[in-house]
Design a protein around this motif. Structure first.
Motif, PDB file in Angstrom:
ATOM      1  N   PHE A 442       0.834  -1.199   0.000  1.00 54.54           N
ATOM      2  CA  PHE A 442       0.000   0.000   0.000  1.00 54.54           C
ATOM      3  C   PHE A 442       0.874   1.257   0.000  1.00 54.54           C
ATOM      4  CE2 PHE A 442      -2.069   3.420   2.330  1.00 54.54           C
ATOM      5  CZ  PHE A 442      -3.255   3.561   1.625  1.00 54.54           C
ATOM      6  N   PHE A 443       1.859   1.298   0.896  1.00 52.48           N
ATOM      7  CA  PHE A 443       2.671   2.502   0.993  1.00 52.48           C
ATOM      8  C   PHE A 443       3.662   2.624  -0.156  1.00 52.48           C
ATOM      9  CE2 PHE A 443       1.143   2.299   5.384  1.00 52.48           C
ATOM     10  CZ  PHE A 443       0.669   3.599   5.496  1.00 52.48           C
ATOM     11  N   THR A 444       3.974   1.514  -0.837  1.00 56.33           N
ATOM     12  CA  THR A 444       4.732   1.635  -2.077  1.00 56.33           C
ATOM     13  C   THR A 444       3.905   2.369  -3.121  1.00 56.33           C
ATOM     14  OG1 THR A 444       5.925  -0.412  -1.628  1.00 56.33           O
ATOM     15  CG2 THR A 444       5.939   0.385  -3.897  1.00 56.33           C
ATOM     16  N   GLY A 445       2.595   2.100  -3.169  1.00 58.09           N
ATOM     17  CA  GLY A 445       1.703   2.849  -4.056  1.00 58.09           C
ATOM     18  C   GLY A 445       1.649   4.319  -3.702  1.00 58.09           C
ATOM     19  N   VAL A 446       1.631   4.601  -2.386  1.00 59.32           N
ATOM     20  CA  VAL A 446       1.655   6.003  -1.948  1.00 59.32           C
ATOM     21  C   VAL A 446       2.929   6.687  -2.431  1.00 59.32           C
ATOM     22  CG1 VAL A 446       1.746   7.515   0.075  1.00 59.32           C
ATOM     23  CG2 VAL A 446       0.182   5.554   0.050  1.00 59.32           C
ATOM     24  N   LEU A 447       4.079   6.014  -2.193  1.00 61.05           N
ATOM     25  CA  LEU A 447       5.360   6.598  -2.585  1.00 61.05           C
ATOM     26  C   LEU A 447       5.453   6.768  -4.097  1.00 61.05           C
ATOM     27  CD1 LEU A 447       8.173   7.563  -1.724  1.00 61.05           C
ATOM     28  CD2 LEU A 447       8.953   5.197  -1.921  1.00 61.05           C
ATOM     29  N   ALA A 448       5.004   5.781  -4.851  1.00 65.18           N
ATOM     30  CA  ALA A 448       5.054   5.879  -6.314  1.00 65.18           C
ATOM     31  C   ALA A 448       4.249   7.075  -6.805  1.00 65.18           C
ATOM     32  CB  ALA A 448       4.524   4.592  -6.948  1.00 65.18           C
ATOM     33  N   THR A 449       3.116   7.348  -6.172  1.00 64.54           N
ATOM     34  CA  THR A 449       2.301   8.495  -6.573  1.00 64.54           C
ATOM     35  C   THR A 449       2.990   9.801  -6.233  1.00 64.54           C
ATOM     36  OG1 THR A 449       0.303   7.190  -6.188  1.00 64.54           O
ATOM     37  CG2 THR A 449       0.051   9.578  -6.329  1.00 64.54           C
ATOM     38  N   VAL A 450       3.555   9.873  -5.035  1.00 67.05           N
ATOM     39  CA  VAL A 450       4.198  11.117  -4.611  1.00 67.05           C
ATOM     40  C   VAL A 450       5.380  11.455  -5.509  1.00 67.05           C
ATOM     41  CG1 VAL A 450       5.464  12.239  -2.749  1.00 67.05           C
ATOM     42  CG2 VAL A 450       3.405  10.930  -2.236  1.00 67.05           C
ATOM     43  N   VAL A 451       6.228  10.451  -5.810  1.00 67.64           N
ATOM     44  CA  VAL A 451       7.392  10.741  -6.648  1.00 67.64           C
ATOM     45  C   VAL A 451       7.006  10.897  -8.114  1.00 67.64           C
ATOM     46  CG1 VAL A 451       8.959   9.551  -5.082  1.00 67.64           C
ATOM     47  CG2 VAL A 451       7.962   8.295  -6.993  1.00 67.64           C
ATOM     48  N   ALA A 452       5.763  10.539  -8.477  1.00 67.78           N
ATOM     49  CA  ALA A 452       5.311  10.730  -9.862  1.00 67.78           C
ATOM     50  C   ALA A 452       4.925  12.172 -10.132  1.00 67.78           C
ATOM     51  CB  ALA A 452       4.117   9.811 -10.167  1.00 67.78           C
ATOM     52  N   THR A 453       4.672  12.962  -9.079  1.00 66.35           N
ATOM     53  CA  THR A 453       4.170  14.315  -9.299  1.00 66.35           C
ATOM     54  C   THR A 453       5.136  15.226 -10.042  1.00 66.35           C
ATOM     55  OG1 THR A 453       4.864  14.881  -7.037  1.00 66.35           O
ATOM     56  CG2 THR A 453       2.578  14.260  -7.363  1.00 66.35           C
ATOM     57  N   PRO A 454       6.474  15.037  -9.980  1.00 67.39           N
ATOM     58  CA  PRO A 454       7.321  15.908 -10.802  1.00 67.39           C
ATOM     59  C   PRO A 454       7.223  15.618 -12.290  1.00 67.39           C
ATOM     60  CG  PRO A 454       8.567  14.940  -8.980  1.00 67.39           C
ATOM     61  CD  PRO A 454       7.277  14.210  -9.059  1.00 67.39           C
ATOM     62  N   CYS A 455       6.648  14.489 -12.675  1.00 64.50           N
ATOM     63  CA  CYS A 455       6.619  14.089 -14.073  1.00 64.50           C
ATOM     64  C   CYS A 455       5.261  14.404 -14.685  1.00 64.50           C
ATOM     65  CB  CYS A 455       6.901  12.597 -14.219  1.00 64.50           C
ATOM     66  SG  CYS A 455       8.601  12.142 -13.821  1.00 64.50           S
ATOM     67  N   THR A 456       5.284  14.837 -15.925  1.00 67.46           N
ATOM     68  CA  THR A 456       4.066  15.025 -16.689  1.00 67.46           C
ATOM     69  C   THR A 456       4.196  14.188 -17.950  1.00 67.46           C
ATOM     70  OG1 THR A 456       3.758  17.257 -15.847  1.00 67.46           O
ATOM     71  CG2 THR A 456       2.557  16.665 -17.836  1.00 67.46           C
ATOM     72  N   ALA A 457       3.441  13.122 -18.017  1.00 68.09           N
ATOM     73  CA  ALA A 457       3.518  12.232 -19.166  1.00 68.09           C
ATOM     74  C   ALA A 457       2.674  12.784 -20.313  1.00 68.09           C
ATOM     75  CB  ALA A 457       3.018  10.836 -18.773  1.00 68.09           C
ATOM     76  N   PRO A 458       2.942  12.316 -21.540  1.00 65.74           N
ATOM     77  CA  PRO A 458       2.073  12.691 -22.647  1.00 65.74           C
ATOM     78  C   PRO A 458       0.615  12.356 -22.334  1.00 65.74           C
ATOM     79  CG  PRO A 458       4.037  11.571 -23.450  1.00 65.74           C
ATOM     80  CD  PRO A 458       4.072  11.466 -21.957  1.00 65.74           C
ATOM     81  N   PHE A 459      -0.297  13.143 -22.858  1.00 63.69           N
ATOM     82  CA  PHE A 459      -1.750  13.039 -22.674  1.00 63.69           C
ATOM     83  C   PHE A 459      -2.205  13.563 -21.310  1.00 63.69           C
ATOM     84  CE2 PHE A 459      -0.452   9.107 -25.008  1.00 63.69           C
ATOM     85  CZ  PHE A 459      -0.831   9.527 -26.273  1.00 63.69           C
ATOM     86  N   MET A 460      -1.290  13.677 -20.361  1.00 67.44           N
ATOM     87  CA  MET A 460      -1.687  13.911 -18.981  1.00 67.44           C
ATOM     88  C   MET A 460      -2.040  15.371 -18.713  1.00 67.44           C
ATOM     89  SD  MET A 460       0.635  13.111 -15.647  1.00 67.44           S
ATOM     90  CE  MET A 460       0.435  14.046 -14.143  1.00 67.44           C
ATOM     91  N   GLY A 461      -1.257  16.307 -19.283  1.00 70.06           N
ATOM     92  CA  GLY A 461      -1.434  17.712 -18.957  1.00 70.06           C
ATOM     93  C   GLY A 461      -2.810  18.242 -19.303  1.00 70.06           C
ATOM     94  N   ALA A 462      -3.259  17.970 -20.539  1.00 71.26           N
ATOM     95  CA  ALA A 462      -4.558  18.472 -20.961  1.00 71.26           C
ATOM     96  C   ALA A 462      -5.681  17.844 -20.145  1.00 71.26           C
ATOM     97  CB  ALA A 462      -4.761  18.192 -22.452  1.00 71.26           C
ATOM     98  N   ALA A 463      -5.540  16.549 -19.821  1.00 71.17           N
ATOM     99  CA  ALA A 463      -6.599  15.867 -19.058  1.00 71.17           C
ATOM    100  C   ALA A 463      -6.729  16.442 -17.653  1.00 71.17           C
ATOM    101  CB  ALA A 463      -6.303  14.369 -18.998  1.00 71.17           C
ATOM    102  N   VAL A 464      -5.599  16.626 -16.962  1.00 74.55           N
ATOM    103  CA  VAL A 464      -5.645  17.173 -15.604  1.00 74.55           C
ATOM    104  C   VAL A 464      -6.135  18.609 -15.626  1.00 74.55           C
ATOM    105  CG1 VAL A 464      -4.242  17.789 -13.606  1.00 74.55           C
ATOM    106  CG2 VAL A 464      -3.885  15.600 -14.748  1.00 74.55           C
TER     107      VAL A 464
END
Length: 726
Positions: A442-464
Motif C-alpha cells: 500500500f505505501f509503495t503505491g503512496v510513494l510511487a504516486t508522490v514521486v510521480a508528481t514531478p513528471c508530466t507524461a504525454p496526454f496527462m497535462g490536458a486531461a488534468v
C-alpha cells in the motif's frame, strides 16, 4: 478472506469517490445565488465588415463583495472570459479598469466593489453574411467577502450587420455605461517614471514637479515583485512624487529593483476641486485613444469555436487521456526505480498462494488511488480558496522536497544493506510479507504516486487541466483514471501469478539486484537536493545536506542496536532518537531560508517570463516562445537540454526573430499559474508559440527538434530578422 486493514482502505477509497460525486450534486445554498449579476453589452448597435466593435462584460456585485483585478494581490483570481464567436471573428484582451485596494485581515487584495465593466475589442472579418451576428461569452470569476465563492455565467448577445458603406452608430442604451467605463481606464503616464533602490527599499519616482496628490496607490502588474499589504508612503517635492514601497519577501537581497510596470492612482487637487486619476506605468502601457489598445497589459483571451464536445463526451475523453498518461508514468525516471523495487519484492512473493499475491496488487493499487484522490481533494480545496497552484504544487515546498529526499535515501540505505526495515536478516522476506507485506505494498503505491508528481507524461497535462476546471466530481474522476493507469501494470502482474513463476527463483541474484537498485534511488536523492538548491539559500541547503547525514546516522544506529545486547540496543535507540529530533529541527528551519526567484540566464537571448513583458512583445507584433518549466519537472529538464538548447533549434528561433520567455515554476508564481490555467493546464511543462499576429499554438509536452522547427516554419510570413528589438 480479505484482511481487515485492506478492506478498510478499499472502503475509504469508495467513500472518497462517493463524497466527490455527492458533493457535485448538492445545489449551491441560496445565499450565494445573487452575489454577482453578469451581463454582456456592446458599445455599437451593429457590426460592420472588417471593423472593430467593443463588447463588455458588466459585473455587478452584492454590497460588501468584490471581484479581482488582473493582479489580484495577496489572494484571489481575476475574472476570465472565453468567447464563442462566428468564424473569422477574433477577440482582443481585457481592458482592466483601475482597481482599488481591498484589505481583508492581514492581506491586501486588488479588485472592484459595486460594479465593473470589462471591455474587450472584437474584430469582424472583411466579409459578413446577412446577420444577425451571435456573440457568446463564458465568464468565470471568484467573488469574495470573508469567504470566497467561485461562479460563472454564460452570456449572449446578437447584433445586426450594418448596411454596406455605413458605420455602426453607438447604442444609446449603453452609451453612458461605456463612457463611465472609459473614465476608469488608466491613461499612459505623461511623465518620466523610474524605480530605484534606497538602502534596499524600492522607491517609485514620478518626475511631475508641482503635482499635488493624495491617496496615492501603486498596483504592480507582477504578482511577486512587491509586498501588496505593505504601507506605501508618498512624498512630494520640487522634483515630483516619490512612493516608498516594500520589496517582496521572495526577492533576493541583491536583486535589482522591480520594474515600474503597473497602475498608479491618486487624487489630484485642482482649481475646480479634487479629481481621481489613474495612469499606466512602464513598458506595458496602453496606446491612447482606443479602448481596444488599453488592454495590451493582459494575456490574450482564448476564443473557442462555436461547437465542441458535450460535457459527458469531454469527461470520458479526459479520463481516457488521463488513463494513458498514468500508464506512461510508469516509464518515467521518477517512478521507475520505486516500481522496480516493488516488482523485486513481488518476485519474493511468487511462492505464495495466488490469492495472496493478488492482494499485494490490490494493496498497491489502493495506495495509488487513495493518494491520487487525496492530492486531488487537497488541490481542489486550495484552489477553491483562491490559491494559485496546480499539479505538482507540493514540490514547490522545500519541506516536501526534503522529506522525499530523506525517505528515498533511507530506502536506498536499506537496499545497500546499511539497515534492514524488516528486522532480522533471515526474516527480511518472510517477516515483511507476513507481518507488513500488504501495508508495504500500500505505501509503495503512496510513494510511487508522490514521486510521480514531478513528471508530466504525454496526454496527462490536458486531461488534468480539463478536470480541474470542470468541478470536483469531474476532477476526481480524471485523477482516479490517472491513478488506475499508474497502478495497472503492477496490478496485472500481481493478478497473473503464473507469469511470476516464469521468472528466476529467489536467490542470491536478488540481493545483488537489490543492491544495484539502490543507486537509481541515490540519483533521485541527488536530483531532489538540486531542486532544493533552487528553493532555499545557502544556509537552507546546508541544513538539508546535514539532514542526509542524520538519516544515515539513524539508519546506522538502528542497525547496530539490532545486533547488540539490551543495554547497547537502548543506547543505539537513544542515539537514533536524538538523530531524528535533530532532523526534525533542521526540517523546521529549512523553509525560513527561502531563495529569491530563480534568475533565468539571458546569455542566449532567453528572458525571464512576466506577463508585462509578454504583452509588450505581442503589442509590438513580435513572435514569442513561452517555456513554462520547473526544476523539479524532469520532463521539462529533458526537453530543455535535449531539444530547446540544440543549436539547430536556437538557430531557427533567431532566423524567425522569435523572442524567448522562460517561466520558472519551481517556487509558487501566480502569474505562471494563471497562464497555465488559461491554456487548460494545471502543471508544467507548457510550451506556447505566439505568432505575433493574434494566434497562439500549444506545442506537445514531449518536444523534438523537428516539432519545434516545424512550428517555427509555420509562422506567418513577415516574421524574421529586424533592425532593432523592441
Amino acid at each position: 478472506m480479505l484482511p481487515r486493514r485492506l478492506a478498510l482502505l478499499l472502503a475509504l477509497l469508495a467513500s472518497c469517490l462517493a463524497l466527490g460525486t455527492a458533493g457535485a450534486q448538492v445545489p449551491r445554498p441560496s445565499k450565494y445565488a445573487d452575489l454577482v449579476r453578469a451581463e454582456l453589452v456592446t458599445q455599437e448597435s451593429a457590426v460592420a465588415p472588417g471593423a472593430t466593435l467593443t463588447a463588455g462584460v458588466r459585473l455587478t456585485m452584492k454590497p460588501g463583495w468584490h471581484v479581482y483585478w488582473r493582479n489580484p494581490g495577496d489572494s484571489g483570481l481575476p475574472p476570465e472570459i472565453v468567447w464563442t464567436l462566428p468564424p473569422g471573428f477574433s477577440a482582443g484582451s481585457i481592458a482592466w479598469p483601475a482597481p482599488e485596494r481591498i484589505p481583508v485581515g492581514d492581506l491586501m487584495n486588488f479588485g472592484y466593489e459595486g460594479e465593473v465593466l470589462l471591455t474587450v475589442p472584437l474584430t469582424a472579418p472583411e466579409t459578413l453574411g446577412a446577420g444577425p451576428v451571435p456573440l457568446k461569452a463564458k465568464v468565470s470569476y471568484l467573488v469574495c467577502e470573508r469567504e470566497c465563492v467561485p461562479g460563472e455565467a454564460t452570456l449572449s448577445a446578437s447584433l445586426p450587420v450594418a448596411p454596406a458603406g455605413t458605420s455602426p452608430r453607438p447604442d444609446s442604451r449603453t452609451a453612458a455605461l461605456f463612457a463611465q467605463g472609459r473614465e476608469r481606464l488608466p491613461e499612459p503616464a505623461p511623465w518620466p517614471v523610474r524605480m530605484r533602490l534606497d538602502d534596499g527599499v524600492p522607491v517609485l519616482d514620478i518626475d511631475a514637479p508641482g503635482l499635488q496628490a493624495r491617496d496615492v496607490a501603486f498596483f504592480p502588474y507582477s504578482e511577486t515583485a512587491l509586498e501588496h499589504a505593505a504601507a506605501q508612503g508618498a512624498t512630494s517635492d520640487a522634483t515630483g512624487l516619490h512612493l516608498r514601497l516594500q520589496r517582496s519577501s521572495q526577492a533576493a537581497p541583491d536583486a535589482p529593483p522591480p520594474q515600474a510596470d503597473g497602475v498608479l492612482t491618486f487624487t489630484e487637487e485642482t482649481g475646480s476641486g479634487p479629481v481621481r486619476r489613474a495612469y499606466a506605468l512602464g513598458t506595458a502601457t496602453p496606446v491612447p485613444g482606443t479602448v481596444a489598445a488599453a488592454s495590451v497589459a493582459a494575456t490574450p483571451i482564448p476564443v473557442i469555436p462555436a461547437s465542441g464536445p458535450g460535457g459527458a463526451e469531454g469527461l470520458w475523453q479526459a479520463a481516457f487521456l488521463a488513463f494513458l498518461g498514468g500508464l506512461l508514468l510508469n516509464l518515467m525516471p521518477c517512478v521507475f526505480p520505486v516500481l522496480s523495487i516493488k516488482v523485486l519484492s513481488l518476485v519474493r512473493h511468487s511462492g505464495e498462494s495466488p490469492g495472496r499475491v493478488r492482494l499485494h496488487g490490490l494493496a498497491y493499487a489502493a495506495g495509488v488511488l487513495v493518494t491520487f484522490l487525496g492530492l486531488a481533494g487537497l488541490l481542489i480545496a486550495l484552489r477553491a480558496g483562491g490559491a494559485q497552484i496546480g499539479w505538482g504544487f507540493q514540490l514547490q515546498s522545500p519541506l516536501v522536497v526534503a522529506g522525499l529526499a530523506y525517505g528515498l535515501f533511507a530506502m536506498g540505505l536499506s537496499l545497500s544493506g546499511v539497515w534492514h526495515l524488516g528486522g532480522r536478516a533471515a526474516a527480511l522476506g518472510d517477516g515483511l510479507t507476513r507481518r507488513a507485506g500488504l501495508e508495504g505494498s500500500f505505501f509503495t503505491g503512496v510513494l510511487a504516486t508522490v514521486v510521480a508528481t514531478p513528471c508530466t507524461a504525454p496526454f496527462m497535462g490536458a486531461a488534468v487541466g480539463y478536470g480541474l476546471t470542470q468541478g470536483p466530481a469531474v476532477a476526481l474522476t480524471v485523477f482516479a483514471a490517472l491513478g488506475l493507469g499508474l497502478a495497472l501494470p503492477f496490478a496485472l502482474l500481481a493478478a497473473w501469478p503464473a507469469g511470476l513463476r516464469r521468472l528466476p527463483r529467489p536467490g542470491a541474484w536478488m540481493e545483488a539486484l537489490k543492491g544495484f537498485l539502490a543507486f537509481p534511488l541515490y540519483l533521485t536523492v541527488a536530483w531532489l537536493i538540486w531542486v532544493l538548491s533552487q528553493q532555499v539559500g545557502s544556509a537552507g541547503l546546508m541544513a538539508a545536506l546535514t539532514g542526509l547525514v542524520l538519516v544515515g546516522f539513524c539508519a546506522w544506529a538502528i542497525e547496530r542496536g539490532r545486533m547488540a545486547g539490551p543495554l547497547a540496543r537502548r543506547a543505539a535507540q537513544g542515539a537514533a532518537l536524538l538523530g531524528l529530533l535533530g532532523l526534525a529541527g533542521l526540517v523546521a528551519v529549512l523553509d525560513r531560508d527561502r531563495a529569491g526567484p530563480v534568475t533565468v540566464a539571458s546569455a542566449d537571448g532567453i528572458e525571464p517570463f512576466s506577463r508585462a513583458r509578454l504583452d509588450a512583445l505581442l503589442a509590438a507584433r513580435r513572435p514569442v516562445f513561452v517555456n513554462m518549466t520547473a526544476a523539479w519537472c524532469i520532463t521539462c529538464q529533458v526537453n530543455d537540454r535535449a531539444t530547446l538548447r540544440a543549436a539547430a533549434v536556437q538557430d531557427a528561433f533567431r532566423a524567425h526573430d522569435v523572442a524567448q520567455l522562460k517561466g520558472d515554476w519551481t517556487n509558487q508564481n501566480p502569474e505562471i499559474t494563471r497562464v497555465l490555467e488559461a491554456n487548460g493546464r494545471s502543471g508544467v511543462p507548457l510550451y506556447l508559440l505566439y505568432d505575433g499576429r493574434g494566434g497562439v499554438a500549444v506545442l506537445p509536452q514531449i518536444l523534438t527538434e523537428a516539432t519545434v522547427r516545424e512550428a517555427l516554419a509555420a509562422l506567418p510570413a513577415g516574421t524574421g530578422p529586424r533592425a532593432a528589438l523592441p
